[in-house]
Design a protein around this motif. Sequence first.
Motif, PDB file in Angstrom:
ATOM      1  N   TYR A 151       4.699 -11.594  -4.596  1.00 22.29           N
ATOM      2  CA  TYR A 151       4.894 -10.416  -5.376  1.00 22.29           C
ATOM      3  C   TYR A 151       5.059 -11.023  -7.085  1.00 22.29           C
ATOM      4  CZ  TYR A 151       5.908  -7.811  -1.056  1.00 22.29           C
ATOM      5  OH  TYR A 151       5.960  -7.208  -0.188  1.00 22.29           O
ATOM      6  N   VAL A 152       4.033 -10.263  -7.879  1.00 19.75           N
ATOM      7  CA  VAL A 152       4.121 -11.097  -9.081  1.00 19.75           C
ATOM      8  C   VAL A 152       4.122  -9.733 -10.224  1.00 19.75           C
ATOM      9  CG1 VAL A 152       2.760 -12.105 -10.854  1.00 19.75           C
ATOM     10  CG2 VAL A 152       2.206 -12.229  -8.393  1.00 19.75           C
ATOM     11  N   ASP A 153       5.193 -10.024 -11.225  1.00 21.78           N
ATOM     12  CA  ASP A 153       5.255  -8.997 -12.363  1.00 21.78           C
ATOM     13  C   ASP A 153       3.878  -9.149 -13.050  1.00 21.78           C
ATOM     14  OD1 ASP A 153       6.881  -7.099 -13.492  1.00 21.78           O
ATOM     15  OD2 ASP A 153       6.917  -8.362 -15.279  1.00 21.78           O
ATOM     16  N   THR A 154       3.215  -7.855 -13.361  1.00 29.51           N
ATOM     17  CA  THR A 154       1.854  -8.069 -13.954  1.00 29.51           C
ATOM     18  C   THR A 154       1.711  -8.323 -15.440  1.00 29.51           C
ATOM     19  OG1 THR A 154      -0.110  -6.728 -14.146  1.00 29.51           O
ATOM     20  CG2 THR A 154       1.690  -5.659 -14.760  1.00 29.51           C
ATOM     21  N   VAL A 155       0.614  -8.827 -15.702  1.00 23.84           N
ATOM     22  CA  VAL A 155       0.296  -9.198 -17.001  1.00 23.84           C
ATOM     23  C   VAL A 155      -1.191  -8.422 -17.312  1.00 23.84           C
ATOM     24  CG1 VAL A 155      -0.789 -11.013 -18.627  1.00 23.84           C
ATOM     25  CG2 VAL A 155       1.335 -11.408 -17.192  1.00 23.84           C
ATOM     26  N   GLY A 156      -1.206  -7.478 -18.132  1.00 25.06           N
ATOM     27  CA  GLY A 156      -2.543  -6.544 -18.254  1.00 25.06           C
ATOM     28  C   GLY A 156      -2.348  -5.758 -17.028  1.00 25.06           C
ATOM     29  N   PRO A 157      -3.833  -5.031 -16.661  1.00 24.76           N
ATOM     30  CA  PRO A 157      -4.000  -4.026 -15.774  1.00 24.76           C
ATOM     31  C   PRO A 157      -3.552  -4.745 -14.229  1.00 24.76           C
ATOM     32  CG  PRO A 157      -5.846  -4.230 -16.952  1.00 24.76           C
ATOM     33  CD  PRO A 157      -4.874  -5.340 -17.394  1.00 24.76           C
ATOM     34  N   PRO A 158      -2.755  -4.327 -13.407  1.00 24.07           N
ATOM     35  CA  PRO A 158      -2.328  -4.789 -12.386  1.00 24.07           C
ATOM     36  C   PRO A 158      -3.360  -5.055 -11.272  1.00 24.07           C
ATOM     37  CG  PRO A 158      -0.877  -3.133 -12.801  1.00 24.07           C
ATOM     38  CD  PRO A 158      -1.969  -3.050 -13.640  1.00 24.07           C
ATOM     39  N   GLU A 159      -4.369  -4.174 -11.251  1.00 29.12           N
ATOM     40  CA  GLU A 159      -5.351  -4.273 -10.109  1.00 29.12           C
ATOM     41  C   GLU A 159      -6.347  -5.312 -10.479  1.00 29.12           C
ATOM     42  OE1 GLU A 159      -4.821  -1.662 -11.885  1.00 29.12           O
ATOM     43  OE2 GLU A 159      -3.749  -0.066 -10.625  1.00 29.12           O
ATOM     44  N   LYS A 160      -6.632  -5.532 -11.583  1.00 26.56           N
ATOM     45  CA  LYS A 160      -7.404  -6.555 -12.077  1.00 26.56           C
ATOM     46  C   LYS A 160      -6.697  -8.095 -11.884  1.00 26.56           C
ATOM     47  CE  LYS A 160     -10.173  -8.491 -15.945  1.00 26.56           C
ATOM     48  NZ  LYS A 160     -10.746  -8.116 -17.449  1.00 26.56           N
ATOM     49  N   TYR A 161      -5.534  -7.997 -12.321  1.00 23.42           N
ATOM     50  CA  TYR A 161      -4.802  -9.369 -11.913  1.00 23.42           C
ATOM     51  C   TYR A 161      -4.664  -9.708 -10.528  1.00 23.42           C
ATOM     52  CZ  TYR A 161      -1.006 -12.755 -12.887  1.00 23.42           C
ATOM     53  OH  TYR A 161      -0.176 -13.970 -12.992  1.00 23.42           O
ATOM     54  N   GLN A 162      -4.342  -8.824  -9.869  1.00 23.30           N
ATOM     55  CA  GLN A 162      -4.179  -8.808  -8.112  1.00 23.30           C
ATOM     56  C   GLN A 162      -5.649  -9.415  -7.696  1.00 23.30           C
ATOM     57  OE1 GLN A 162      -1.904  -5.930  -6.037  1.00 23.30           O
ATOM     58  NE2 GLN A 162      -3.679  -5.805  -4.561  1.00 23.30           N
ATOM     59  N   ALA A 163      -6.715  -8.836  -8.002  1.00 23.46           N
ATOM     60  CA  ALA A 163      -7.861  -9.271  -7.529  1.00 23.46           C
ATOM     61  C   ALA A 163      -8.225 -10.559  -7.919  1.00 23.46           C
ATOM     62  CB  ALA A 163      -9.086  -7.998  -8.073  1.00 23.46           C
ATOM     63  N   TYR A 164      -8.079 -11.050  -9.235  1.00 21.94           N
ATOM     64  CA  TYR A 164      -7.880 -12.386  -9.585  1.00 21.94           C
ATOM     65  C   TYR A 164      -7.204 -13.396  -8.618  1.00 21.94           C
ATOM     66  CZ  TYR A 164      -7.882 -16.305 -13.043  1.00 21.94           C
ATOM     67  OH  TYR A 164      -7.905 -17.677 -13.622  1.00 21.94           O
ATOM     68  N   LEU A 165      -5.959 -13.175  -8.580  1.00 21.51           N
ATOM     69  CA  LEU A 165      -5.123 -13.738  -7.613  1.00 21.51           C
ATOM     70  C   LEU A 165      -5.482 -14.120  -6.291  1.00 21.51           C
ATOM     71  CD1 LEU A 165      -1.480 -12.921  -8.702  1.00 21.51           C
ATOM     72  CD2 LEU A 165      -2.881 -14.981  -9.281  1.00 21.51           C
TER      73      LEU A 165
END
Length: 313
Positions: A151-165
């Motif tokens: 679980y990560v507190d977002t930086v920028g748009p959550p969906e984009k960051y999640q897909a990156y990770l």
Amino acid sequence: METTQITSLQTLNNFLSERDNNENVFFISDIPEVCKEYPCVLGIDEAGRGPVLGPMVYGTAFCPINESTLLVDLECADSKALTEEKRDNIFEKLCNASNKIGWAVEVIAPNTICNSMLSRSKYSLNQVSMDAAIGLIRAAVNCGVKIEHVYVDTVGPPEKYQAYLKSIFPKLKIKVAKKADSTYPIVSAASICAKVTRDHALQVWKFQEGLELSHKEFGSGYPGDPLTKKFLVDNCDPVFGFPQLVRFSWSTASKALENTAYHVEWEDVDEETTPPANTTSITSFFQMTNNKSTTKTEHSFFTQRGLSRKVEL
């Protein structure tokens, strides 16, 4: 990365006071055996993203999924909603629960932040943050933590960051969300580790410029803090600028420089003109010569700021 036994606030202070403020510090606690045997939940959050002073700290905490209720018992909550005394108290409890909970932090030096943001190839604060989060996950994996949920507190748009990770860690179940530090207790624990580490890094900060100031004299580091504003005005050298505590890439620092630093006008160089033979190179004023040899080394002004020469002038 190093593994260290931080068992209390005192040992944390001792550890931080021995480190170089100019360099990033990455350390991870001893890994509880249960975290290697049972599926774990891991949280990530940061502290100090916005201040103009001091490091940004990224933290992670992890524990077995079947021990997650322990985080609630320890009163883990969003660090920003807690007093400093309460955060310190919970941090001590996390250290005392080292048989079930592990944690790690990366202290990202002001120099690193500034040099990244002002580099010729764009390297934003968001990317610095994402790289820190990725490094924390990898460190836990490499140490044998059996991670299942992240679980990560977002930086920028959550969906984009999640897909990156997810593209980097396809085997992990990853959730990136806004305000994750107030939603998921494991992120709250990470938030507390990050915030407490940043607070105490400032408390033991040693000014290499020779200043003798308590952390109470430069305030929280946020641009709106009157003490921070006063510190920036009172401690700006007209030639060399600010102490290394300051993130000189922040607009707050730039504006303070405009009112304090000497103004310099650079003349256009005529490339067809050959300088006289006896002309002294300006770079010679920023080098030191060893008395026993002709080997030149970079002046400490550059080495302390992580700067190196790429082109011979």
